[in-house]
Write an enzyme that holds these catalytic residues in place. Structure first.
Site, PDB file in Angstrom:
ATOM      1  N   LYS A   1       0.774  -1.156   0.247  1.00  0.00           N
ATOM      2  CA  LYS A   1       0.084   0.034   0.156  1.00  0.00           C
ATOM      3  C   LYS A   1       1.090   1.194   0.009  1.00  0.00           C
ATOM      4  O   LYS A   1       2.047   1.212   0.410  1.00  0.00           O
ATOM      5  CB  LYS A   1      -0.962   0.063   1.277  1.00  0.00           C
ATOM      6  CG  LYS A   1      -0.146  -0.180   2.545  1.00  0.00           C
ATOM      7  CD  LYS A   1      -1.148  -0.346   3.732  1.00  0.00           C
ATOM      8  CE  LYS A   1      -0.263  -0.384   4.996  1.00  0.00           C
ATOM      9  NZ  LYS A   1      -1.068  -0.871   6.006  1.00  0.00           N
TER      10      LYS A   1
ATOM     11  N   TYR B   1      15.843  29.831   8.351  1.00  0.00           N
ATOM     12  CA  TYR B   1      14.739  30.512   8.822  1.00  0.00           C
ATOM     13  C   TYR B   1      14.571  30.615  10.242  1.00  0.00           C
ATOM     14  O   TYR B   1      14.858  29.651  11.030  1.00  0.00           O
ATOM     15  CB  TYR B   1      13.434  29.870   8.221  1.00  0.00           C
ATOM     16  CG  TYR B   1      12.987  29.921   7.031  1.00  0.00           C
ATOM     17  CD1 TYR B   1      12.749  31.062   6.352  1.00  0.00           C
ATOM     18  CD2 TYR B   1      13.106  28.621   5.916  1.00  0.00           C
ATOM     19  CE1 TYR B   1      12.426  31.171   5.023  1.00  0.00           C
ATOM     20  CE2 TYR B   1      12.776  28.713   4.652  1.00  0.00           C
ATOM     21  CZ  TYR B   1      12.645  30.157   4.250  1.00  0.00           C
ATOM     22  OH  TYR B   1      12.205  30.344   2.903  1.00  0.00           O
TER      23      TYR B   1
HETATM   24  C1  LIG Z   1      -0.237  -1.924   6.793  1.00  0.00           C
HETATM   25  C2  LIG Z   1      -0.692  -3.294   7.308  1.00  0.00           C
HETATM   26  C3  LIG Z   1       0.223  -4.422   7.513  1.00  0.00           C
HETATM   27  C4  LIG Z   1       1.666  -4.467   7.214  1.00  0.00           C
HETATM   28  O1  LIG Z   1       2.111  -3.747   8.457  1.00  0.00           O
HETATM   29  P1  LIG Z   1       3.485  -3.704   8.732  1.00  0.00           P
HETATM   30  O2  LIG Z   1       3.809  -3.193  10.074  1.00  0.00           O
HETATM   31  O3  LIG Z   1       4.137  -2.633   7.617  1.00  0.00           O
HETATM   32  O4  LIG Z   1       4.288  -5.177   8.468  1.00  0.00           O
HETATM   33  C5  LIG Z   1      -0.481  -5.542   7.580  1.00  0.00           C
HETATM   34  N1  LIG Z   1      -2.112  -5.835   7.692  1.00  0.00           N
HETATM   35  C6  LIG Z   1      -2.641  -4.607   7.729  1.00  0.00           C
HETATM   36  C7  LIG Z   1      -4.225  -4.823   7.617  1.00  0.00           C
HETATM   37  C8  LIG Z   1      -2.272  -3.519   7.328  1.00  0.00           C
HETATM   38  O5  LIG Z   1      -2.912  -2.286   7.249  1.00  0.00           O
END
Ligand SMILES: *Cc1c(COP(=O)(O)O)cnc(C)c1O
Length: 359
Positions: free
Chosen positions: A35, A255
């Protein structure tokens, strides 16, 4: 001058980390979580290198379609399922499996006629307090899905861990027990483990593991380095020094002029900033590598530039390479300095940063 900020994505590191997942979870199939554009590493490239995974997980329909457009034919799971009734047919048409996490989705499925039936995962909220059916409602939801003409195949079961980043936290064992009780007697493959759980709680592995962060070579734990877990960072964010200025004692840098030179010194200017995804909250002292030496960030991070104390790198000159994070400078260290997690930093690498897949 073109922008010199680049994110180098290592194929061999990604492949190594997938092998590390297989070694840690030898009995499970791997749903590689890609994702958010492959955690900022580039969806298509990551999926191509991780083609040996048994399935891919993305957040939603749009990301799933992007994977299909990139030529991925493996199973794809949309972790948020469909966002409305219209998306049911679109997911089914693209052969994307949907997580069903809410009662409204069950009702939408019951009324749907998607043409092609949908494969689904039933999500149970065992303690995350976010998405999923309450454990007590799981059997009824499972039966409703079984009876639904719009659904095909066995109903798979899943949950998500809230505290797996801390191996000493008892909340994970409690979630595992709640999941076991809620799904007792229900047929179907199971998936519980994110990266932290699959490494620290092997009993959570079941038929499918769902690693994300460890595939990118980043530790899921606050207290253990990626190297100690046998992982190799897949992203290297780099730029160049574009100026080296001699400053006098009392001169202000950046800044707000908050950083003041304590003595005559060289101040380097590197072409990266929050417009590239470098965290604006990184404070003075955050490590940066210039020509192979660690030097402290000084002054505020601006949109396109950062300033560096070069007293530890007196030979540094314009054009020298600058490493923001990567194999020799763990992104977890930068995240800790900036008060965030490495997940956020890699996801935030901006679209204007050129991504190159290497080795
Ligand atoms: C993002 C996600 C994962 C992966 O988690 P990590 O900590 O990056 O291994 C697994 N399951 C779900 C439902 C997620 O949203």
């Amino acid at each position: 001058m073109g922008r010199t900020t680049r994110a180098l994505i290592s194929r061999s590191a990604l492949a190594h980390n997938l092998a590390r997942v297989r070694e840690a979870a030898p009995g499970a199939r791997v749903m590689a979580v890609v994702k958010a554009d492959g955690y900022g590493h580039g969806l298509g490239e990551v999926a191509a290198v991780l083609a040996g995974a048994d399935a891919f997980a993305v957040s939603c329909l749009a990301e799933a379609l992007a994977l299909r457009a990139a030529g991925v034919r493996a199973p794809v799971v949309a972790l948020q399922g469909f966002g409305n009734s219209a998306e049911i047919a679109a997911l089914a048409e693209a052969r994307v499996e949907a997580v069903v996490h809410a009662a409204w989705q069950l009702e939408a499925l019951a009324q749907a006629d998607p043409g092609r039936p949908l494969r689904v995962w039933l999500k149970i909220d065992t303690g995350m307090g976010r998405l999923g059916f309450p454990p007590a409602d799981a059997p009824a939801a499972w039966r409703a899905l079984r009876a639904c003409p719009a659904v095909t195949g066995e109903i798979r079961l899943m949950t998500h861990m809230a505290n797996a980043d801390d191996p000493d936290d008892g909340a994970t064992a409690a979630q595992l027990a709640r999941f076991r009780a809620a799904t007792e007697g229900l047929a179907g493959e199971r998936s519980l483990a994110n990266s932290g759980a699959l490494l620290a709680f092997p009993e959570s592995q079941a038929e499918w593991v769902r690693p994300g962060i460890m595939l990118y070579g980043i530790s899921p734990f606050g207290t253990r380095s990626a190297g100690s877990l046998g992982l190799r960072p897949a992203m290297r964010l780099e730029t160049r020094l574009i100026a080296v200025n001699r400053r006098g004692a009392g001169d202000r840098v950046g800044y707000g002029g908050e950083w003041v030179c304590p003595e005559p010194m060289a101040v380097g200017v590197a072409a990266v900033g929050y417009g590239d995804g470098y965290p604006r909250h990184a404070p003075a002292g955050t490590p940066v590598r210039v020509a192979g030496r660690e030097v402290p960030l000084i002054g505020r991070v601006s949109m396109d530039l950062i300033t560096l104390d070069l007293r530890a790198a007196p030979q540094a000159a314009p054009g020298d390479p600058v490493l923001l994070w990567g194999e020799d400078l763990a992104v977890e260290r930068i995240a800790a300095a900036a008060g965030t997690i490495a997940y956020e930093l890699v996801c935030a690498v901006a679209g204007r940063v050129e991504r190159l897949t290497v080795d």
